[in-house]
Design an enzyme around this catalytic site. Structure first.
Site, PDB file in Angstrom:
ATOM      1  N   ARG A   1       8.393   4.279  -4.336  1.00  0.00           N
ATOM      2  CA  ARG A   1       8.447   3.280  -3.159  1.00  0.00           C
ATOM      3  C   ARG A   1       7.564   2.319  -3.727  1.00  0.00           C
ATOM      4  O   ARG A   1       7.912   1.077  -3.186  1.00  0.00           O
ATOM      5  CB  ARG A   1       8.066   3.767  -1.788  1.00  0.00           C
ATOM      6  CG  ARG A   1       8.193   2.936  -0.961  1.00  0.00           C
ATOM      7  CD  ARG A   1       7.987   3.570   0.627  1.00  0.00           C
ATOM      8  NE  ARG A   1       6.763   4.199   0.934  1.00  0.00           N
ATOM      9  CZ  ARG A   1       6.517   4.741   1.972  1.00  0.00           C
ATOM     10  NH1 ARG A   1       7.382   5.033   2.779  1.00  0.00           N
ATOM     11  NH2 ARG A   1       5.163   5.423   1.889  1.00  0.00           N
TER      12      ARG A   1
ATOM     13  N   LYS B   1       6.504  -2.033   2.168  1.00  0.00           N
ATOM     14  CA  LYS B   1       5.105  -1.397   2.669  1.00  0.00           C
ATOM     15  C   LYS B   1       4.083  -2.381   2.494  1.00  0.00           C
ATOM     16  O   LYS B   1       3.196  -2.178   1.649  1.00  0.00           O
ATOM     17  CB  LYS B   1       4.819   0.001   1.926  1.00  0.00           C
ATOM     18  CG  LYS B   1       3.828   0.861   2.921  1.00  0.00           C
ATOM     19  CD  LYS B   1       3.916   2.205   2.729  1.00  0.00           C
ATOM     20  CE  LYS B   1       3.055   3.290   3.383  1.00  0.00           C
ATOM     21  NZ  LYS B   1       3.097   3.133   4.886  1.00  0.00           N
TER      22      LYS B   1
ATOM     23  N   GLU C   1      11.343   2.228  14.713  1.00  0.00           N
ATOM     24  CA  GLU C   1      10.268   3.237  14.369  1.00  0.00           C
ATOM     25  C   GLU C   1       9.054   3.191  15.030  1.00  0.00           C
ATOM     26  O   GLU C   1       8.938   2.420  16.106  1.00  0.00           O
ATOM     27  CB  GLU C   1      10.215   2.999  12.708  1.00  0.00           C
ATOM     28  CG  GLU C   1       9.454   1.708  12.403  1.00  0.00           C
ATOM     29  CD  GLU C   1       9.381   1.542  10.973  1.00  0.00           C
ATOM     30  OE1 GLU C   1       9.538   2.501  10.326  1.00  0.00           O
ATOM     31  OE2 GLU C   1       9.521   0.219  10.679  1.00  0.00           O
TER      32      GLU C   1
ATOM     33  N   ARG D   1      -8.234 -20.678  -2.658  1.00  0.00           N
ATOM     34  CA  ARG D   1      -7.241 -20.266  -1.656  1.00  0.00           C
ATOM     35  C   ARG D   1      -6.148 -21.309  -1.956  1.00  0.00           C
ATOM     36  O   ARG D   1      -6.231 -22.617  -2.019  1.00  0.00           O
ATOM     37  CB  ARG D   1      -7.656 -20.542  -0.359  1.00  0.00           C
ATOM     38  CG  ARG D   1      -6.817 -20.221   0.743  1.00  0.00           C
ATOM     39  CD  ARG D   1      -7.161 -20.393   2.150  1.00  0.00           C
ATOM     40  NE  ARG D   1      -6.407 -20.029   3.189  1.00  0.00           N
ATOM     41  CZ  ARG D   1      -5.496 -20.650   3.540  1.00  0.00           C
ATOM     42  NH1 ARG D   1      -5.195 -22.039   3.272  1.00  0.00           N
ATOM     43  NH2 ARG D   1      -4.604 -20.126   4.804  1.00  0.00           N
TER      44      ARG D   1
ATOM     45  N   TYR E   1       0.638  -1.025  -0.018  1.00  0.00           N
ATOM     46  CA  TYR E   1      -0.051  -0.016  -0.094  1.00  0.00           C
ATOM     47  C   TYR E   1       0.893   1.254   0.174  1.00  0.00           C
ATOM     48  O   TYR E   1       2.191   1.255   0.132  1.00  0.00           O
ATOM     49  CB  TYR E   1      -1.214  -0.034   1.209  1.00  0.00           C
ATOM     50  CG  TYR E   1      -0.412   0.249   2.548  1.00  0.00           C
ATOM     51  CD1 TYR E   1       0.424  -0.364   3.238  1.00  0.00           C
ATOM     52  CD2 TYR E   1      -0.711   1.515   3.273  1.00  0.00           C
ATOM     53  CE1 TYR E   1       0.934  -0.305   4.373  1.00  0.00           C
ATOM     54  CE2 TYR E   1      -0.333   1.768   4.508  1.00  0.00           C
ATOM     55  CZ  TYR E   1       0.621   0.885   5.142  1.00  0.00           C
ATOM     56  OH  TYR E   1       0.875   1.249   6.300  1.00  0.00           O
TER      57      TYR E   1
HETATM   58  N1  PDD Z   1       2.513   4.983   7.601  1.00  0.00           N
HETATM   59  N2  PDD Z   1       7.172   3.662   9.250  1.00  0.00           N
HETATM   60  C1  PDD Z   1       5.924   3.099   9.241  1.00  0.00           C
HETATM   61  C2  PDD Z   1       5.978   1.572   9.919  1.00  0.00           C
HETATM   62  C3  PDD Z   1       4.899   3.438   8.484  1.00  0.00           C
HETATM   63  O1  PDD Z   1       3.665   2.868   8.402  1.00  0.00           O
HETATM   64  C4  PDD Z   1       5.134   4.626   7.863  1.00  0.00           C
HETATM   65  C5  PDD Z   1       3.837   5.263   7.083  1.00  0.00           C
HETATM   66  C6  PDD Z   1       6.141   5.473   8.063  1.00  0.00           C
HETATM   67  C7  PDD Z   1       6.510   6.768   7.388  1.00  0.00           C
HETATM   68  O2  PDD Z   1       6.462   6.536   5.965  1.00  0.00           O
HETATM   69  P1  PDD Z   1       6.106   7.893   5.068  1.00  0.00           P
HETATM   70  O3  PDD Z   1       6.776   8.846   5.558  1.00  0.00           O
HETATM   71  O4  PDD Z   1       6.312   7.672   3.577  1.00  0.00           O
HETATM   72  O5  PDD Z   1       4.553   8.186   5.205  1.00  0.00           O
HETATM   73  C8  PDD Z   1       7.318   4.760   8.633  1.00  0.00           C
HETATM   74  C9  PDD Z   1       1.464   5.602   6.958  1.00  0.00           C
HETATM   75  C10 PDD Z   1       1.255   7.032   6.982  1.00  0.00           C
HETATM   76  C11 PDD Z   1       0.158   4.801   7.319  1.00  0.00           C
HETATM   77  O6  PDD Z   1       0.374   3.511   7.481  1.00  0.00           O
HETATM   78  O7  PDD Z   1      -1.021   5.250   7.517  1.00  0.00           O
END
Ligand code: PDD
Length: 286
Positions: free
Chosen positions: A52, A150, A182, A101, A33
């Protein structure tokens, strides 16, 4: 008026949108996503998010199902159709619907599922939390080893948010072997001795698009940046702390595990970086 979403080539009211029960995203969390913020009707850092997305897909053996220009056109169309001034565009791409599945990936050529939807957040850039700062707790990082992709596997981050909620705070920071990785949905930073310290890129954190921009702006403003893991103890002793993400931009963190960080109020570095980030990214918004 109901929200218009995008599903596999069609713009439809959310009530009419359909994805198969055999979709790999639903059965296997086999999908990725992106989240792109919208300010003043324009997308921030779109090219970074598209890059990304391409990388996440490739790392999992999928390919971008359309050109970056077409992807941008869909983002813009949804923003327009839903009258989004400030808010977010969420995009999910899964390995599609093989019709049953099976753990094995579907045969090559199975169409990927592409879904996009918007969330309207009027006044997103004026979030009052930027003035008070966030309170966070630390929790163990038990996520899988490819956090640089992601993926839609967001169960543990959701559990982390619930642990924070239960503790009466705003969010949680993940800790692995004593080092902060993080936040549940954001990158984590401390400021110590005038230096901005944030974990270096690797497979153990998401390569934040906001992180990349903020570190670039910090360097341009002659601020010193150190990309390396920092411990929970360092965070407790820091002068200030903050997080970055597409939805929070730069957001100060003022408390960790019930203890104040620095003065217990948003610090000057976080405040300045938030201003610079918002100014600069509005300029290049599309
Ligand atoms: N989340 N680390 C994690 C685990 C994240 O899920 C996100 C972003 C970030 C920051 O990435 P970026 O600057 O590209 O948004 C770091 C999004 C905002 C979400 O899941 O809603």
């Amino acid at each position: 008026m109901s929200r218009i979403v995008y599903v596999n080539g069609a713009y439809v009211p959310e009530e009419e949108a359909k994805v198969s029960v055999f979709d790999r995203g639903f059965l296997m969390a086999d999908g990725v996503y992106e989240v792109t913020s919208v300010l003043g009707g324009k997308l921030l850092d779109f090219a970074g998010h598209a890059r990304r997305l391409d990388r996440s897909l490739r790392e999992l053996g999928m390919e971008m199902p359309m050109s970056e220009a077409d992807l941008l056109a869909i983002h813009r169309e949804l923003v327009a159709r839903n009258d989004v001034v400030d808010g977010m565009v969420y995009l999910q791409i899964t390995r599609g619907n093989p019709g049953d599945r099976d753990f094995a990936f579907p045969p090559a050529g199975t169409p990927l599922t592409v879904v996009l939807f918007t969330q309207s957040k009027p006044g997103l850039a004026d979030n009052p939390q930027a003035k008070t700062g966030l309170r966070v707790i630390s929790i163990e990082d038990i996520r899988w080893g490819r956090r640089d992709i992601k993926t839609v596997q967001l169960l543990y981050p959701s559990m982390g948010k619930m642990m924070a909620k239960k503790a009466g705070v705003d969010d949680a920071w993940f800790v692995e072997d004593g080092f902060v990785t993080e936040g549940t949905s954001n990158n984590a930073y401390i400021v110590s001795g005038g230096k901005i310290i944030t974990r270096n890129l690797g497979s153990d954190i998401l390569h934040g698009i906001t992180r990349a921009a903020v570190l670039r702006f910090a360097a341009e403003a002659q601020m010193e940046v150190e990309e390396r893991p920092f411990t929970l103890a360092e965070a407790h002793a820091a002068d200030e702390a903050f997080i970055t993400s597409a939805s929070a931009f730069v957001m100060p963190v003022v408390e960790l595990d019930g203890q104040k960080i620095g003065a217990g109020a948003p610090g000057p570095v976080a405040k300045r970086l938030r201003e610079i980030y918002l100014d600069e990214s509005r300029k290049t918004a599309v």
